[in-house]
Design a protein around this motif. Structure first.
Motif, PDB file in Angstrom:
ATOM      1  N   ALA A   1     -11.599  -7.760  -3.771  1.00 16.74           N
ATOM      2  CA  ALA A   1     -11.659  -6.472  -3.073  1.00 16.74           C
ATOM      3  C   ALA A   1     -10.594  -6.398  -1.982  1.00 16.74           C
ATOM      4  CB  ALA A   1     -13.053  -6.270  -2.478  1.00 16.74           C
ATOM      5  N   ARG A   2     -10.429  -7.489  -1.244  1.00 25.58           N
ATOM      6  CA  ARG A   2      -9.436  -7.511  -0.178  1.00 25.58           C
ATOM      7  C   ARG A   2      -8.024  -7.388  -0.731  1.00 25.58           C
ATOM      8  NH1 ARG A   2      -8.103  -6.000   4.732  1.00 25.58           N
ATOM      9  NH2 ARG A   2      -6.763  -7.494   5.839  1.00 25.58           N
ATOM     10  N   LEU A   3      -7.725  -8.140  -1.805  1.00 30.73           N
ATOM     11  CA  LEU A   3      -6.399  -8.097  -2.409  1.00 30.73           C
ATOM     12  C   LEU A   3      -6.110  -6.710  -2.965  1.00 30.73           C
ATOM     13  CD1 LEU A   3      -3.816  -9.554  -3.253  1.00 30.73           C
ATOM     14  CD2 LEU A   3      -4.987 -10.264  -5.353  1.00 30.73           C
ATOM     15  N   GLY A   4      -7.130  -6.085  -3.561  1.00 26.96           N
ATOM     16  CA  GLY A   4      -6.939  -4.740  -4.091  1.00 26.96           C
ATOM     17  C   GLY A   4      -6.606  -3.739  -3.003  1.00 26.96           C
ATOM     18  N   ALA A   5      -7.277  -3.859  -1.847  1.00 21.75           N
ATOM     19  CA  ALA A   5      -7.015  -2.950  -0.728  1.00 21.75           C
ATOM     20  C   ALA A   5      -5.595  -3.131  -0.205  1.00 21.75           C
ATOM     21  CB  ALA A   5      -8.032  -3.185   0.380  1.00 21.75           C
ATOM     22  N   ILE A   6      -5.158  -4.382  -0.104  1.00 24.62           N
ATOM     23  CA  ILE A   6      -3.805  -4.659   0.382  1.00 24.62           C
ATOM     24  C   ILE A   6      -2.768  -4.111  -0.596  1.00 24.62           C
ATOM     25  CG2 ILE A   6      -2.146  -6.494   0.900  1.00 24.62           C
ATOM     26  CD1 ILE A   6      -4.512  -8.186   1.876  1.00 24.62           C
ATOM     27  N   THR A   7      -3.013  -4.302  -1.917  1.00 24.03           N
ATOM     28  CA  THR A   7      -2.075  -3.821  -2.938  1.00 24.03           C
ATOM     29  C   THR A   7      -1.948  -2.310  -2.886  1.00 24.03           C
ATOM     30  OG1 THR A   7      -2.643  -5.699  -4.367  1.00 24.03           O
ATOM     31  CG2 THR A   7      -1.566  -3.810  -5.405  1.00 24.03           C
ATOM     32  N   ARG A   8      -3.069  -1.619  -2.750  1.00 20.49           N
ATOM     33  CA  ARG A   8      -3.016  -0.155  -2.680  1.00 20.49           C
ATOM     34  C   ARG A   8      -2.276   0.320  -1.425  1.00 20.49           C
ATOM     35  NH1 ARG A   8      -8.181  -0.963  -4.790  1.00 20.49           N
ATOM     36  NH2 ARG A   8      -9.144  -0.864  -2.710  1.00 20.49           N
ATOM     37  N   ALA A   9      -2.436  -0.431  -0.333  1.00 21.40           N
ATOM     38  CA  ALA A   9      -1.726  -0.062   0.898  1.00 21.40           C
ATOM     39  C   ALA A   9      -0.219  -0.159   0.707  1.00 21.40           C
ATOM     40  CB  ALA A   9      -2.178  -0.964   2.038  1.00 21.40           C
ATOM     41  N   PHE A  10       0.232  -1.212   0.000  1.00 24.18           N
ATOM     42  CA  PHE A  10       1.672  -1.334  -0.277  1.00 24.18           C
ATOM     43  C   PHE A  10       2.147  -0.237  -1.232  1.00 24.18           C
ATOM     44  CE2 PHE A  10       1.358  -5.956   1.017  1.00 24.18           C
ATOM     45  CZ  PHE A  10       2.209  -5.842   2.101  1.00 24.18           C
TER      46      PHE A  10
ATOM     47  N   HIS B   1       1.038   2.746  -1.356  1.00 25.77           N
ATOM     48  CA  HIS B   1       1.155   3.986  -0.590  1.00 25.77           C
ATOM     49  C   HIS B   1       2.449   4.058   0.219  1.00 25.77           C
ATOM     50  CE1 HIS B   1      -3.503   4.468  -0.707  1.00 25.77           C
ATOM     51  NE2 HIS B   1      -2.912   4.921  -1.805  1.00 25.77           N
ATOM     52  N   THR B   2       3.079   2.897   0.429  1.00 24.79           N
ATOM     53  CA  THR B   2       4.362   2.885   1.153  1.00 24.79           C
ATOM     54  C   THR B   2       5.538   3.127   0.211  1.00 24.79           C
ATOM     55  OG1 THR B   2       4.649   0.486   0.920  1.00 24.79           O
ATOM     56  CG2 THR B   2       3.428   1.271   2.861  1.00 24.79           C
ATOM     57  N   GLY B   3       5.276   3.265  -1.093  1.00 22.61           N
ATOM     58  CA  GLY B   3       6.339   3.548  -2.050  1.00 22.61           C
ATOM     59  C   GLY B   3       6.667   2.405  -2.979  1.00 22.61           C
ATOM     60  N   ALA B   4       5.984   1.245  -2.851  1.00 27.41           N
ATOM     61  CA  ALA B   4       6.263   0.105  -3.724  1.00 27.41           C
ATOM     62  C   ALA B   4       5.660   0.343  -5.094  1.00 27.41           C
ATOM     63  CB  ALA B   4       5.688  -1.173  -3.112  1.00 27.41           C
ATOM     64  N   SER B   5       6.297  -0.254  -6.110  1.00 26.43           N
ATOM     65  CA  SER B   5       5.751  -0.167  -7.465  1.00 26.43           C
ATOM     66  C   SER B   5       4.497  -1.017  -7.562  1.00 26.43           C
ATOM     67  CB  SER B   5       6.784  -0.645  -8.479  1.00 26.43           C
ATOM     68  OG  SER B   5       7.045  -2.029  -8.294  1.00 26.43           O
ATOM     69  N   ALA B   6       3.739  -0.851  -8.645  1.00 26.37           N
ATOM     70  CA  ALA B   6       2.484  -1.597  -8.799  1.00 26.37           C
ATOM     71  C   ALA B   6       2.743  -3.107  -8.822  1.00 26.37           C
ATOM     72  CB  ALA B   6       1.767  -1.156 -10.068  1.00 26.37           C
ATOM     73  N   ILE B   7       3.789  -3.528  -9.558  1.00 22.78           N
ATOM     74  CA  ILE B   7       4.096  -4.964  -9.639  1.00 22.78           C
ATOM     75  C   ILE B   7       4.551  -5.493  -8.285  1.00 22.78           C
ATOM     76  CG2 ILE B   7       5.625  -6.676 -10.675  1.00 22.78           C
ATOM     77  CD1 ILE B   7       5.660  -4.980 -13.207  1.00 22.78           C
ATOM     78  N   GLU B   8       5.461  -4.744  -7.632  1.00 25.14           N
ATOM     79  CA  GLU B   8       5.952  -5.181  -6.318  1.00 25.14           C
ATOM     80  C   GLU B   8       4.827  -5.222  -5.298  1.00 25.14           C
ATOM     81  OE1 GLU B   8       9.317  -3.935  -2.949  1.00 25.14           O
ATOM     82  OE2 GLU B   8       8.971  -2.656  -4.703  1.00 25.14           O
TER      83      GLU B   8
END
Length: 534
Positions: free
Chosen positions: A461-470, A472-479
């Protein structure tokens, strides 16, 4: 010669102190100048190592020989400083040490290469090794037993406060001037010390008598203790870096240290005129006092290394900022040392030692639970202040205790042994906490990593929240996923290292509690007079 007279039918100066007609406080301040300068040099160069490495075009690991060379040569001189002071005269020996320290400081400042700097640091360590023991012995003879605590308070300020202010001063000098000025600042202080010492300090009559009695040079004992302590300092300084007993070099130096020290004890026990009177350890109070000084050395130097390192590596402080959190602790010791000096003549030193050990253990246990990367600057300062209160009630009483019942002819020897114990203790403490941090950080990281899997719902859950935050800054899903994992990994490393630091402080707190049974073993003679007949 009995302490009841001075060998010429006059009343003993042992009860009144030997000042040569000068003010005892003036003498105390004069001899403290060079000692403060020397002890400061054991820590002031630490923060300059990256600058030294860059300027001399060597690696960071190679630059640590600047510290190791000083510690090894310093340790070799300490145990024989009492014998040397007796043989050539304490004042003359002290001034030779100051002159050598000043000259080698200048040479360190102008050294063009690392090998030359290491050579000059060896010379500096040889000169510095005799300063603290000589000052301590001078103060013991200058102040009568009833006022000795006050004199030891001044000495305590020199040897306890200097390691605390060293990182601050070293960081400021290095960042605003050059690492070479870390050595150049010793020159004016040393020259002033030489001038004032020559004018104000005189050797008491019993030293002149002892000089006539001292035997020839014990070359075997000198070779054994020099080799043994030099090897021991190398092991303590380079052990963690070389992976301790997995290194053939460390094993060899450790074996050489043990063999040489054991042979030295056996050899010196049978000598009529030993360079270090090991038979003094038969006295229970002196033996327990020496062990206490070893522990005090561990507890003095290890936290002084730990807290700035924690602040710089985990909290992002500069060397100067980390040093600023330590400086108020030095000021607290300056204010409390005179109080401890006044109390030691009125209260049993063992009670003050127990108070100091209890306060120090409590402060270290508190740090082992409250130290955090999220703490603010004021919290770090208060933690250090709490810790230094205990030291004020340790350093002065221990000196009153070990000199109680010791004849004045042994003052030089006691001073050398006490300072050796403090320095060796400091090396042991730094080696232990460095090893704890390196090893325990790996253990804690492995434990934390067991929860960083996709099967751990909290982690996912924590990793998913961090990934979604990145994202939202314009990064691709992989990045975003990669950056999220990298952030979590850095957090795991940070938390694992913080837990290792807490383990180190907890270990030091237990070491402080180990002082209590040693205090209980000691005896104390009121007034500190030497028994008649020595």
């Amino acid at each position: 010669m009995s302490p009841a007279d001075d060998g010429a039918g006059h009343p003993s100066y042992f009860d009144t102190g030997w000042t040569g007609g000068r003010s005892p406080w003036a003498i105390a301040l004069v001899v403290s100048m060079a000692t403060f300068m020397e002890v400061l040099d054991t820590s002031i160069a630490n923060v300059s190592l990256p600058h030294i490495a860059g300027d001399l075009s060597v690696t960071q690991d190679q630059s640590t020989w600047v510290l190791t060379s000083y510690l090894v040569s310093n340790a070799v001189v300490l145990p024989i400083s009492g014998w040397l002071a007796t043989r050539i005269g304490r004042k003359r020996f002290y001034m030779i040490c100051v002159a050598l320290f000043v000259a080698s400081s200048f040479l360190c400042g102008v050294a063009p290469t690392l090998p030359m700097l290491v050579l000059f640091r060896v010379m500096q360590g040889i000169g510095g090794g005799g300063l603290a023991p000589s000052e301590q012995a001078i103060l013991v003879d200058t102040f009568p037993p009833a006022r000795r605590g006050a004199g030891m308070a001044i000495y305590g300020m020199a040897v306890v406060v200097a390691p605390a202010v060293g990182p601050t001063l070293g960081g400021f000098i290095t960042e605003h001037l050059s690492w070479r000025w870390v050595f150049f600042i010793n020159i004016p202080v040393g020259l002033l010390s030489l001038f004032l010492t020559n004018r104000m300090v005189t050797d008491p009559p019993h030293l002149k008598e002892m000089r006539r009695r001292v035997g020839g040079i014990d070359y075997v004992g000198l070779a054994l203790i020099s080799t043994g302590l030099g090897c021991l300092e190398y092991v303590l300084d380079k052990g963690q870096e070389a992976d301790w007993l997995n290194s053939p070099a460390i094993v060899g130096f450790a074996a050489a240290a043990v063999v040489c020290v054991v042979l030295f004890i056996v050899w010196e026990w049978r000598q009529e005129h030993p360079i270090l009177d090991v038979r003094m350890f038969r006295a229970r109070t002196f033996a327990s006092g020496s062990a206490l000084m070893l522990l005090i050395g561990i507890l003095l130097y290890a936290p002084t290394v730990l807290l700035p390192a924690f602040e710089q590596t985990l909290m992002g402080y500069t060397a100067e900022q980390a040093g600023q959190t330590m400086s108020p602790g030095g000021l607290a010791m300056i204010l409390l040392m005179p109080l401890a000096g006044a109390l030691v003549s009125r209260v049993d030193p063992r009670r003050l030692l127990a108070l100091g050990a209890g306060l120090l253990a409590a402060s270290l246990f508190y740090m082992s639970r409250r130290l955090s990367v999220g703490m603010d600057f004021g919290t770090a300062v208060l933690m250090r202040l709490f810790q230094t209160v205990g030291f004020a009630f340790l350093f002065v009483p221990i000196n009153a205790l070990v000199y109680a019942g010791v004849p004045p002819q042994k003052n030089n020897a006691v001073a050398g042994i006490m300072n050796l114990g403090r320095n060796i203790g400091g090396s042991i403490g730094i080696a232990v906490v460095t090893t704890i941090i390196a090893r325990h950080a790996q253990v804690h990281q492995a434990a934390l990593a067991r929860h960083t899997t996709q099967y751990d719902h909290a982690f996912s859950a924590r990793l998913g929240a961090i990934t979604r935050a990145f994202e939202h800054t314009g990064a691709s899903a992989i990045e975003a996923a990669q950056r999220g994992l990298a952030l979590v990994y850095r957090q795991v490393q940070l938390q694992a290292t913080q837990l290792a630091y807490l383990d180190a402080f907890r270990t030091l707190a237990l070491a402080a509690l180990c002082m209590l049974p040693l205090i209980a073993l000691a005896k104390f003679t009121k007034g500190g007079r030497a028994p008649i007949g020595h």
